[in-house]
Design an enzyme around this catalytic site. Structure first.
Site, PDB file in Angstrom:
ATOM      1  N   HIS A  91       0.806  -1.217   0.000  1.00 21.09           N
ATOM      2  CA  HIS A  91       0.000   0.000   0.000  1.00 21.09           C
ATOM      3  C   HIS A  91       0.842   1.271   0.000  1.00 21.09           C
ATOM      4  O   HIS A  91       0.355   2.321  -0.450  1.00 21.09           O
ATOM      5  CB  HIS A  91      -0.945   0.011   1.207  1.00 21.09           C
ATOM      6  CG  HIS A  91      -2.134  -0.878   1.034  1.00 21.09           C
ATOM      7  ND1 HIS A  91      -2.100  -2.228   1.322  1.00 21.09           N
ATOM      8  CD2 HIS A  91      -3.392  -0.618   0.598  1.00 21.09           C
ATOM      9  CE1 HIS A  91      -3.287  -2.752   1.068  1.00 21.09           C
ATOM     10  NE2 HIS A  91      -4.085  -1.810   0.624  1.00 21.09           N
ATOM     11  N   GLY A  92       2.058   1.216   0.502  1.00 20.72           N
ATOM     12  CA  GLY A  92       2.848   2.432   0.488  1.00 20.72           C
ATOM     13  C   GLY A  92       4.178   2.289   1.186  1.00 20.72           C
ATOM     14  O   GLY A  92       4.384   1.387   2.000  1.00 20.72           O
TER      15      GLY A  92
END
Length: 482
Positions: free
Chosen positions: A326-327
């Site tokens: 996700h990041g």
């Protein structure tokens, strides 16, 4: 080009008309139009990133063709790893280069060694995490002989770049979506109308629910140091509905748009906030990513077939990798690890496959046990979302510490509280509609069909009016940054 923009409102009808009235007699022309429209759609953000999609398409197509004739297992593995390294190399460079560099420097600084390293001003290509995994599914399935490699480069290019789900999914498997590009499509009025319903519901989730929740979630999270505990709880709840309305709204619009062109995409969200445990939540939240990690990471690692240590190890790996996907921030890793901790007791007690059916199926209301379990699961989910939304670990810890302070008993304090109350009423209406329609693919799919024509159209026009009333902000979708 955003789904909730005027640009897309012009783009979609033009492509639709060309698709069904100009190229409908020729399958290759239809696929070529999809490729052209998809590249235009993606290039609307930054045309330079089109080269990444094209290069990834050429590499995986070539690897697939070579795997078709190659029988030497060593060479087959080399071809597979070529695809993996190219795709994950792009993803790693654009998304994680600065993260690893910063942490590398910090690690040496901890031991008193100063290293000078310059970070790069890298722009993250929109949707790179999504189409990277989609192309990888093709190469892996061809390698494992689950799928016959394609000879049609145009069809494969359309599969990789298919504009409805290119930027934020669902992450389609090649075994499901690619064969649909080989078949002649004929216009199906019923499917198209159903697609329009899903687009309408997706826009409602995004424009009315997500964008308005974002106003208050951002205000509270960005000024959390000045907020009391009760206000911070509201901020976490607003973000919980923001991310659901935003991401599931995108998926609904993508699936509905695909139906307009004769394609079926997999369901990506299945009313996750009505889950009775975390295992059920992850069967219902971002289904395309959860099943991707299950099939291409969890099961190859051994899944839950081994001993206790292997089960624990594999669970933490899949959730932490999912978080990191996700990041490039430690907050996402902690978020993933926290969900692993939630999941482990269910796995170890072999209760992770409970609650496979829809909650309160065939009944209007849940019983006390079901309601209690839903509230507990929702509370755990809201708590985990704090790490997902926080700027860094320190921010998350400070935020949570204030929640568990005496100030949680105080009256919430932030500007525009009356406006927030209006949005809360909309959230309540949204939840009611989701609950009534929870046995369908999306909320208003079944609701509208059960009502007579007058009330059905009254519902549709009411939703349209709400979208117009709350529209105009044209906010990006959260998952574009992933």
């Amino acid at each position: 080009m955003l789904f909730n923009s005027l640009d897309f409102a012009i783009f979609l009808p033009i492509v639709f008309i060309l698709y069904w009235f100009v190229t409908n007699s020729n399958l290759k022309l239809q696929n070529l139009l999809i490729v052209a429209a998809s590249y235009l759609f993606y290039g609307w953000w930054d045309w330079r990133f089109l080269s990444l999609i094209l290069f990834s398409t050429v590499v995986d197509y070539s690897v697939g063709r070579k795997l078709r004739t190659e029988e030497n297992q060593t060479k087959r593995k080399a071809l597979l790893w070529t695809s993996i390294l190219v795709n994950l190399g792009f993803l790693g460079f654009f998304k994680y280069y600065n993260f690893f560099l910063d942490n590398f420097v910090s690690a040496f600084s901890f031991f008193g060694i100063d290293i000078t390293a310059n970070t790069l001003n890298i722009i993250l290509p929109v949707g790179i995490s999504f189409y990277t995994f989609q192309t990888l599914s093709y190469t892996i399935d061809v390698y494992k002989r689950r799928l016959e490699p394609t000879k049609d480069f145009i069809a494969f290019s359309a599969f990789v770049s298919f504009f409805p789900q290119l930027v934020a999914g669902p992450i389609e498997r090649a075994t499901h979506l690619l064969p649909q590009f080989y078949k002649k499509r004929t216009f199906d009025y019923t499917k198209a109308v159903d697609g329009m319903r899903q687009i309408l519901w997706g826009l409602f989730k995004k424009v009315v629910i997500a964008d308005n929740c974002a106003e208050f979630a951002n205000q509270i999270f960005n000024n959390s140091a000045d907020m009391n505990g009760s206000t911070l709880v509201l901020g976490a709840v607003f973000f919980t509905f923001q991310i659901y309305g935003d991401f599931s709204g995108y998926s609904d619009i993508a699936i509905g748009t695909s139906r307009l062109f004769g394609f079926d995409l997999m369901q990506n969200f299945n009313f996750p906030y009505f889950s009775r445990d975390i295992a059920e939540f992850w069967r219902r939240w971002h289904i395309s990513l959860s099943t991707w990690f299950r099939d291409y990471l969890y099961i190859p690692l051994g899944g839950s077939r081994g001993g206790t240590w292997m089960k624990v190890r594999n669970t933490f790996i899949i959730f932490i990798v999912s978080g990191f996907w996700h990041g490039a921030n430690w907050t996402f890793i902690v978020w993933g690890a926290l969900n692993a901790i939630y999941f482990l007791p269910l796995l170890l007690t072999k209760n992770n496959r409970n609650n496979l059916e829809t909650v309160a199926q065939g009944r209007y209301l849940p019983n006390f046990k079901e309601l209690s379990l839903m509230l507990l699961t929702f509370g755990l989910t809201v708590f985990a979302w704090i790490f997902f939304r926080a700027e860094n670990i320190t921010h998350a810890i400070t935020y949570i510490s204030e929640i568990f302070s005496a100030s949680i008993c105080e009256v919430p304090q932030f500007t525009e509280r009356l406006e927030a109350l209006k949005i809360t009423k909309l959230i309540a209406l949204f939840l009611l509609m989701e609950w009534v329609g929870r046995e369908g693919q999306f909320a208003i799919e079944k609701i509208g069909l059960k009502w007579n024509r007058f009330f059905r159209h009254l519902m549709y026009y009411s939703i349209i009016l709400l979208i117009i009333w709350y529209g105009g902000k044209e906010q990006q979708f959260i998952y574009f940054q992933f």
